[in-house]
Design an enzyme around this catalytic site. Structure first.
Site, mmCIF file in Angstrom:
data_model
loop_
_atom_site.group_PDB
_atom_site.id
_atom_site.type_symbol
_atom_site.label_atom_id
_atom_site.label_comp_id
_atom_site.label_asym_id
_atom_site.label_seq_id
_atom_site.Cartn_x
_atom_site.Cartn_y
_atom_site.Cartn_z
ATOM 1 N N GLU A 251 -5.327 -4.757 10.618
ATOM 2 C CA GLU A 251 -4.385 -3.652 10.777
ATOM 3 C C GLU A 251 -4.722 -2.888 12.060
ATOM 4 O OE1 GLU A 251 -2.416 -2.587 6.758
ATOM 5 O OE2 GLU A 251 -4.016 -1.182 7.170
ATOM 6 N N ASN B 14 0.874 -1.182 0.000
ATOM 7 C CA ASN B 14 0.000 0.000 0.000
ATOM 8 C C ASN B 14 0.906 1.225 0.000
ATOM 9 O OD1 ASN B 14 -1.786 2.038 0.413
ATOM 10 N ND2 ASN B 14 -2.526 1.340 2.414
ATOM 11 N N TRP B 15 1.006 1.837 -1.173
ATOM 12 C CA TRP B 15 1.898 2.990 -1.295
ATOM 13 C C TRP B 15 1.283 4.264 -0.703
ATOM 14 C CZ3 TRP B 15 4.265 2.697 -6.970
ATOM 15 C CH2 TRP B 15 5.158 1.625 -7.018
ATOM 16 N N LYS B 16 0.010 4.202 -0.332
ATOM 17 C CA LYS B 16 -0.677 5.368 0.252
ATOM 18 C C LYS B 16 -0.489 6.593 -0.659
ATOM 19 C CE LYS B 16 -0.322 3.208 4.730
ATOM 20 N NZ LYS B 16 -0.244 3.329 6.176
ATOM 21 N N GLU C 140 -7.051 4.755 7.677
ATOM 22 C CA GLU C 140 -6.790 6.163 7.342
ATOM 23 C C GLU C 140 -7.995 6.778 6.642
ATOM 24 O OE1 GLU C 140 -3.043 5.427 5.430
ATOM 25 O OE2 GLU C 140 -2.121 5.082 7.389
ATOM 26 N N GLY D 165 2.326 2.795 10.823
ATOM 27 C CA GLY D 165 3.239 3.924 10.671
ATOM 28 C C GLY D 165 3.940 4.324 11.960
ATOM 29 N N GLY E 11 2.906 -0.936 4.385
ATOM 30 C CA GLY E 11 2.838 0.487 4.068
ATOM 31 C C GLY E 11 4.221 1.042 3.788
ATOM 32 N N GLY E 12 4.803 1.712 4.769
ATOM 33 C CA GLY E 12 6.074 2.413 4.582
ATOM 34 C C GLY E 12 7.157 1.572 3.920
ATOM 35 N N HIS F 89 -9.655 1.050 4.810
ATOM 36 C CA HIS F 89 -8.409 1.336 5.526
ATOM 37 C C HIS F 89 -8.678 2.327 6.658
ATOM 38 C CE1 HIS F 89 -4.329 2.558 6.397
ATOM 39 N NE2 HIS F 89 -3.937 1.458 5.782
#
Ligand code: 13P
Length: 268
Positions: free
Chosen positions: A173, A13-15, A101, A179, A240-241, A99
């Site tokens: 998650e 997930n490159w967000k 976010e 993060g 993610g990151g 998600h």
């Protein structure tokens, strides 16, 4: 009856990172560094980068699937700035939904996420549905209850047969692990995976709840992925990151390949 093995999946997930100018090169580099038998790889770039990533992967490695990070809950209409599931035709075959976010920043509710799931499945997309608790919920011993309520809210009214056929994936998650560099324990993720499968069973999925792949997400790195793959109930990760770093992805997918090979050997 011998059940087919669940797939091993690593989804990136490159967000809200990368641009159309640099996304293709990053996708190509990740694809090149992650050629491992038995692992389903998915890259989920921002909408604007989907075409660049598609073109890069078509050339570099068509085995890498492409996912979007969201879709709208309607098919078309007066929804300024939105993207619908049918618009992803030719660009993506997977989609991340629910998600945390988006729950936080876009106010997405379980009911809305359920509507998005329905649209995604109608459009032939394979959904990754995210659930997970806040830190206060975990500290109060409510983590599993929160995830159960999210699943119930998102999935009630949807046909398990249809979602099963769409090969629904669930990502656990925990919000406090996203993060933060503070990952959940493998044993807690495994307990959650068991709870998710029994919740699905209670929602009418019956035995097929055992076939639903469950990923862990939250500060996954090449250094800690082994803790999750040590748990047979965990089938992969939503990263993610670390998914923006080819070195990290090489390590994560490499470790996933060991689990894929071990599963294959176990049923052979
Ligand atoms: P991080 O791996 O950066 O913690 O993000 C996890 C996540 O939210 C993936 O969807």
């Amino acid at each position: 009856m011998i059940r087919a093995m669940r797939p091993v999946i690593i989804a990136a997930n490159w967000k809200m990172n990368t641009t159309p100018a640099d996304a293709g090169e990053l996708a190509r580099e990740i694809a090149r560094r992650t050629r491992v038998d038995g692992v389903t790889r998915v890259i989920c770039p921002p909408f604007l980068c989907l075409a660049a990533v598609r073109d890069a992967l078509a050339e570099a490695d068509p085995d890498v699937a492409i996912g979007a990070q969201n879709v709208h809950h309607e098919l078309a209409g007066a929804y300024t700035g939105e993207i619908s599931a049918p618009m992803l035709d030719g660009l993506a075959t997977w989609v991340i939904l629910g998600h945390s976010e988006r729950r936080r920043d876009a106010g997405e509710t379980d009911e809305l996420i359920g509507a998005k799931l329905a649209r995604a499945v109608e459009a032939g997309l394979r959904p990754i549905l995210c659930v997970g608790e806040q830190l206060a919920d975990r500290e109060a011993g409510r983590a599993i209850a929160v995830a159960e309520a999210q699943l119930g809210g998102c999935l009630t009214g949807l046909d398990p047969g249809r979602l099963g056929a769409a090969q629904l994936v669930i990502a656990y998650e925990p919000v406090w692990a996203i993060g933060t560099g503070r990952n959940a324990r493998g044993s807690d993720a495994a307990a959650m995976a068991e709870a998710i499968r029994s919740t699905l069973s209670g929602l009418g999925w019956g035995e097929t709840s055992r076939d639903v792949p469950i990923l862990y997400g939250g500060s996954v790195t090449a250094a800690n992925i082994g803790e999750f793959f040590a748990e047979p109930s965990i089938d992969g990760a939503l990263v993610g990151g670390a998914s923006l770093k080819p070195d990290e992805m090489a390590g994560i997918v490499g470790r996933a390949g060991l689990t894929a090979a071990a599963r294959l050997a176990a049923i052979a």
